[in-house]
Design a protein around this motif. Structure first.
Motif, mmCIF file in Angstrom:
data_model
loop_
_atom_site.group_PDB
_atom_site.id
_atom_site.type_symbol
_atom_site.label_atom_id
_atom_site.label_comp_id
_atom_site.label_asym_id
_atom_site.label_seq_id
_atom_site.Cartn_x
_atom_site.Cartn_y
_atom_site.Cartn_z
ATOM 1 N N GLU A 144 0.832 -1.196 0.000
ATOM 2 C CA GLU A 144 0.000 0.000 0.000
ATOM 3 C C GLU A 144 0.868 1.249 0.000
ATOM 4 O OE1 GLU A 144 -3.413 0.334 2.413
ATOM 5 O OE2 GLU A 144 -4.090 -1.692 1.945
ATOM 6 N N TYR B 212 -8.055 3.112 -4.194
ATOM 7 C CA TYR B 212 -9.154 3.134 -3.240
ATOM 8 C C TYR B 212 -10.012 4.383 -3.439
ATOM 9 C CZ TYR B 212 -7.000 -0.713 -0.718
ATOM 10 O OH TYR B 212 -6.488 -1.939 -0.379
ATOM 11 N N ASN B 213 -11.302 4.217 -3.249
ATOM 12 C CA ASN B 213 -12.265 5.322 -3.313
ATOM 13 C C ASN B 213 -12.075 6.211 -4.536
ATOM 14 O OD1 ASN B 213 -13.382 4.668 -0.670
ATOM 15 N ND2 ASN B 213 -11.447 5.449 0.138
ATOM 16 N N LEU C 76 -15.383 0.787 -3.382
ATOM 17 C CA LEU C 76 -14.213 0.455 -2.569
ATOM 18 C C LEU C 76 -12.930 0.768 -3.314
ATOM 19 C CD1 LEU C 76 -12.827 -0.779 -0.085
ATOM 20 C CD2 LEU C 76 -13.065 -3.016 -1.198
ATOM 21 N N ARG C 77 -12.827 0.276 -4.554
ATOM 22 C CA ARG C 77 -11.619 0.532 -5.328
ATOM 23 C C ARG C 77 -11.853 0.192 -6.793
ATOM 24 N NH1 ARG C 77 -8.162 -4.424 -2.707
ATOM 25 N NH2 ARG C 77 -9.292 -6.071 -3.750
ATOM 26 N N SER D 63 -4.621 -1.124 -7.703
ATOM 27 C CA SER D 63 -5.934 -0.722 -7.202
ATOM 28 C C SER D 63 -5.869 0.692 -6.648
ATOM 29 C CB SER D 63 -6.390 -1.653 -6.072
ATOM 30 O OG SER D 63 -6.487 -2.979 -6.508
ATOM 31 N N ARG E 203 -3.139 0.148 -3.818
ATOM 32 C CA ARG E 203 -2.661 -1.192 -3.462
ATOM 33 C C ARG E 203 -2.069 -1.820 -4.707
ATOM 34 N NH1 ARG E 203 -5.334 -6.285 -0.462
ATOM 35 N NH2 ARG E 203 -4.202 -7.898 -1.605
ATOM 36 N N ARG F 217 -4.919 6.548 -1.780
ATOM 37 C CA ARG F 217 -4.306 5.274 -1.384
ATOM 38 C C ARG F 217 -4.381 4.294 -2.554
ATOM 39 N NH1 ARG F 217 -7.821 3.203 2.427
ATOM 40 N NH2 ARG F 217 -6.624 1.286 2.335
#
Length: 119
Positions: A10, A99-100, A108-109, A97, A29, A27
């Motif tokens: 992350e 996020y948001n 979520l992503r 990924s 991933r 953020r």
């Protein structure tokens, strides 16, 4: 053949199509999967005969520090970095990924997956 994976890395980074995304950040991933011949390493217990997790992480970290408009471009750079560091790799898969993502609803992503095999 064997697989080395780094899952769930992350980062807070500044990628995105919109200028605002590149200023505010988000953020991310990263999941990275490497396929290579790991037999010699499994027999010798020698780090130089395998794929070093630390070097893979450094490749991902370096690319996460360089803004990109598209997740696809970011994923491509990570794939290229892995093959440049380890030309003997057979296959690399990366999932990126966000996020948001700013899409106006609860999500979520968003995620892209890129794969490349040895040329």
């Amino acid at each position: 053949m064997g697989q080395v994976a780094l899952e769930g890395m992350e980062f807070y980074a500044y990628h995105g199509f919109y200028d605002e995304e590149q200023k505010i950040g988000n953020r991310y991933r990263i999941d990275l999967y490497i396929e290579a011949d790991l037999e010699e390493a499994s027999i010798s217990d020698d780090l130089s005969k395998t794929v070093d997790y630390e070097k893979l992480y450094q490749i991902v970290q370096r690319e996460m520090n360089q803004p990109a408009r598209l997740l696809e471009h970011l994923g491509h750079r990570i794939l290229e970095g892995a093959f440049q560091e380890y030309p003997h790799l057979e296959h690399v898969k990366v999932q990126v990924s966000k996020y948001n993502p700013p899409l106006g609803g609860v999500i979520l992503r968003s995620k892209i997956t890129l794969e490349r095999s040895k040329a």
